[in-house]
Scaffold this motif. Structure first.
Motif, mmCIF file in Angstrom:
data_model
loop_
_atom_site.group_PDB
_atom_site.id
_atom_site.type_symbol
_atom_site.label_atom_id
_atom_site.label_comp_id
_atom_site.label_asym_id
_atom_site.label_seq_id
_atom_site.Cartn_x
_atom_site.Cartn_y
_atom_site.Cartn_z
ATOM 1 N N VAL A 131 -6.929 3.313 2.219
ATOM 2 C CA VAL A 131 -6.185 2.354 1.405
ATOM 3 C C VAL A 131 -4.946 3.013 0.809
ATOM 4 N N LEU A 132 -5.102 4.221 0.315
ATOM 5 C CA LEU A 132 -3.955 4.932 -0.266
ATOM 6 C C LEU A 132 -2.872 5.195 0.775
ATOM 7 N N ASP A 133 -3.274 5.438 2.019
ATOM 8 C CA ASP A 133 -2.291 5.620 3.093
ATOM 9 C C ASP A 133 -1.407 4.381 3.222
ATOM 10 N N LEU A 134 -2.031 3.205 3.178
ATOM 11 C CA LEU A 134 -1.276 1.960 3.317
ATOM 12 C C LEU A 134 -0.342 1.763 2.129
ATOM 13 N N ILE A 135 -0.831 2.056 0.929
ATOM 14 C CA ILE A 135 -0.002 1.923 -0.261
ATOM 15 C C ILE A 135 1.196 2.869 -0.192
ATOM 16 N N GLU A 136 0.934 4.104 0.220
ATOM 17 C CA GLU A 136 1.996 5.117 0.232
ATOM 18 C C GLU A 136 2.994 4.921 1.351
ATOM 19 N N HIS A 137 2.490 4.639 2.553
ATOM 20 C CA HIS A 137 3.368 4.646 3.719
ATOM 21 C C HIS A 137 3.886 3.266 4.120
ATOM 22 N N LYS A 138 3.234 2.206 3.672
ATOM 23 C CA LYS A 138 3.659 0.861 4.043
ATOM 24 C C LYS A 138 4.295 0.095 2.884
ATOM 25 N N GLY A 139 4.211 0.649 1.691
ATOM 26 C CA GLY A 139 4.860 0.013 0.554
ATOM 27 C C GLY A 139 4.287 -1.342 0.189
ATOM 28 N N VAL A 140 2.978 -1.518 0.335
ATOM 29 C CA VAL A 140 2.342 -2.795 0.043
ATOM 30 C C VAL A 140 1.535 -2.697 -1.253
ATOM 31 N N ASP A 141 1.265 -3.853 -1.832
ATOM 32 C CA ASP A 141 0.419 -3.927 -3.020
ATOM 33 C C ASP A 141 -1.002 -4.267 -2.590
ATOM 34 N N ILE A 142 -1.934 -3.374 -2.860
ATOM 35 C CA ILE A 142 -3.334 -3.587 -2.488
ATOM 36 C C ILE A 142 -4.180 -3.541 -3.748
ATOM 37 N N TYR A 143 -5.062 -4.522 -3.877
ATOM 38 C CA TYR A 143 -5.908 -4.655 -5.053
ATOM 39 C C TYR A 143 -7.370 -4.489 -4.656
ATOM 40 N N PRO A 144 -7.920 -3.269 -4.700
ATOM 41 C CA PRO A 144 -9.343 -3.073 -4.438
ATOM 42 C C PRO A 144 -10.158 -3.506 -5.666
#
Length: 425
Positions: A131-144
């Motif tokens: 999940v952190l990879d997606l937040i860091e590298h894709k610039g998306v907002d993820i709400y676990p």
């Protein structure tokens, strides 16, 4: 009311240079120059197909419902796991996409989702880092979601190590249900811990009301759901000061009680309200049709949004299969089984019959049993079925049919497929 045009440019169109991979089912083995395939003569059966017009209608219907109800729509993607359908829902106006795992989140990101809710507990360093990879590298907002002090600590440790900030939702559950804190006090304590953490942000409250069941019929269940949702909203409002968001989130609603949840969400102006139905896009004529009938009945009673927007959801998915044997009088075996169709909420139900390339009146057919590759059907009318007949079946619980297919055909007109959806389960 949403009137955005639905685009399907990302559908999979097979060409000589882009064939289906070896072993795929429900797809042409020989490609045609016109890319128009008859389900009765060109495609090896069984094959799973969806109606394009039904998809468009269902997408627009639910977006219209959400818009008129004043709530955001973040459909659960686990039903289809199809990037093309995620993209369609986003283009219609969805706030984001909900998913159940980091792997599903990756598919949603690749489909263009900028905001993703994971209404599930993400446990284990590998899952958290995904999940952190997606937040860091894709610039998306993820709400676990979290429901324990352990997970708060795990997210804080992993996020601080990578100098990232993660917005967390706290899941509110019910006794005897699935995940989630069992008391408001537990939620408050976790919210305070998250607010103190250096690399976490308290984002709001998440719940799933579908595990609530009344002991005395539909009215009792509705009362219990309303009471629970009212409490969740009040809880989220009481924690606003712990969040850095302008309007913290309160989110819930599966495919059975989304109307009730939306009505209760209308009572708050201080929260970002998000509903997460998923099966509406494909729908069915089984358990979700029953749930939708209840929605429409409540709508007629209260003259609510679902009533005012008109129309209703349409079952979009059917499976085509051959009659492969008629070994006994009144019994036929269909080339369709557990590897192809959901069977947890009822067996596939025949909806159309084709013989010698033409549609025939459908006799009374009853599905009685299912095995890996075979469906047992019984009938009373002599000669009702013959070997070689093609039957189209509807299913109940589309989630567990979709996950059995790498490709789902798209019918622009009944009986003909020109493009396919990819699925990533």
């Amino acid at each position: 009311m949403s009137d955005k045009e639905v685009k399907f440019d990302s559908y999979y169109h097979p060409t000589d240079s882009l064939p289906f991979e070896q072993g795929a089912k429900g797809v042409p083995l020989t490609l045609k120059p016109d890319s128009r395939y008859s389900l009765l003569s060109d495609l090896p059966l069984p094959a799973a197909v969806v109606s394009e017009s039904a998809l468009i209608h269902n997408a627009q219907w639910m977006q219209n419902f959400s818009d008129q109800s004043g709530v955001n729509l973040c459909p659960h993607g686990k039903t289809t796991m199809s990037p093309q359908l995620f993209n369609m829902q986003l283009e219609q106006g969805a706030w984001g996409i909900s998913v159940a795992s980091p792997a599903q989140a990756q598919v949603a990101v690749e489909a263009g989702a900028k905001r993703i809710i994971i209404p599930n507990q993400i446990v284990g360093l590998a899952n958290i880092n995904a999940v952190l990879d997606l937040i860091e590298h894709k610039g998306v907002d993820i709400y676990p979601c979290v429901d324990s002090q352990y997970l708060v600590e795990q997210w804080q440790e992993a996020a601080s190590r990578r100098q990232l900030t993660v917005p967390l939702l706290i899941e509110l559950g019910i006794a005897g249900g699935r995940c989630g804190c069992r008391s408001h006090q537990q939620v408050k304590a976790l919210a305070e811990d998250i607010a103190k953490a250096t690399h976490l942000r308290f984002a709001g409250v998440e719940f799933y009301e579908g595990v609530i069941h009344g002991d005395h019929g539909e009215d009792n269940a509705e009362h219990l759901v309303r009471t629970f949702v009212k409490g969740a909203v009040a809880l989220a409002e009481s924690l606003i000061d712990l969040s850095e968001l302008d309007k913290p989130i309160v989110t819930g609603a599966g495919s059975a009680w989304y109307d009730v949840v939306a009505e209760e969400f209308a009572n708050t102006q201080d929260l970002t309200t998000i509903i997460r139905p998923g099966c509406y896009l494909i729908h069915d004529d089984g358990i979700y049709q029953d749930a939708q009938n209840a929605v429409m009945a409540r709508s007629q009673r209260d003259t609510s949004t679902a009533c005012r927007i008109g129309g209703d959801l349409i079952s979009a998915l059917v499976l085509y299969a051959h009659v492969i044997s008629v070994p006994e009088t009144g019994k036929a075996i269909i080339g369709l089984g557990k590897r192809d169709a959901a069977f947890d909420a009822g067996l596939p139900r025949a909806v159309r019959l084709y013989r010698d390339g033409e549609q025939h009146p459908l006799p009374s057919l009853v599905s009685t049993n299912i095995m890996d590759q075979h469906l047992f059907v019984e009938f009373e009318q002599a000669g009702a079925l013959k070997v070689g007949d093609v039957i189209a079946f509807s299913t109940s619980h589309p989630c567990l049919t979709f996950d059995k297919w790498r490709y789902i055909g798209v019918e622009e007109e009944t009986g003909f497929v020109t493009k396919w959806l990819d699925t990533y389960f």
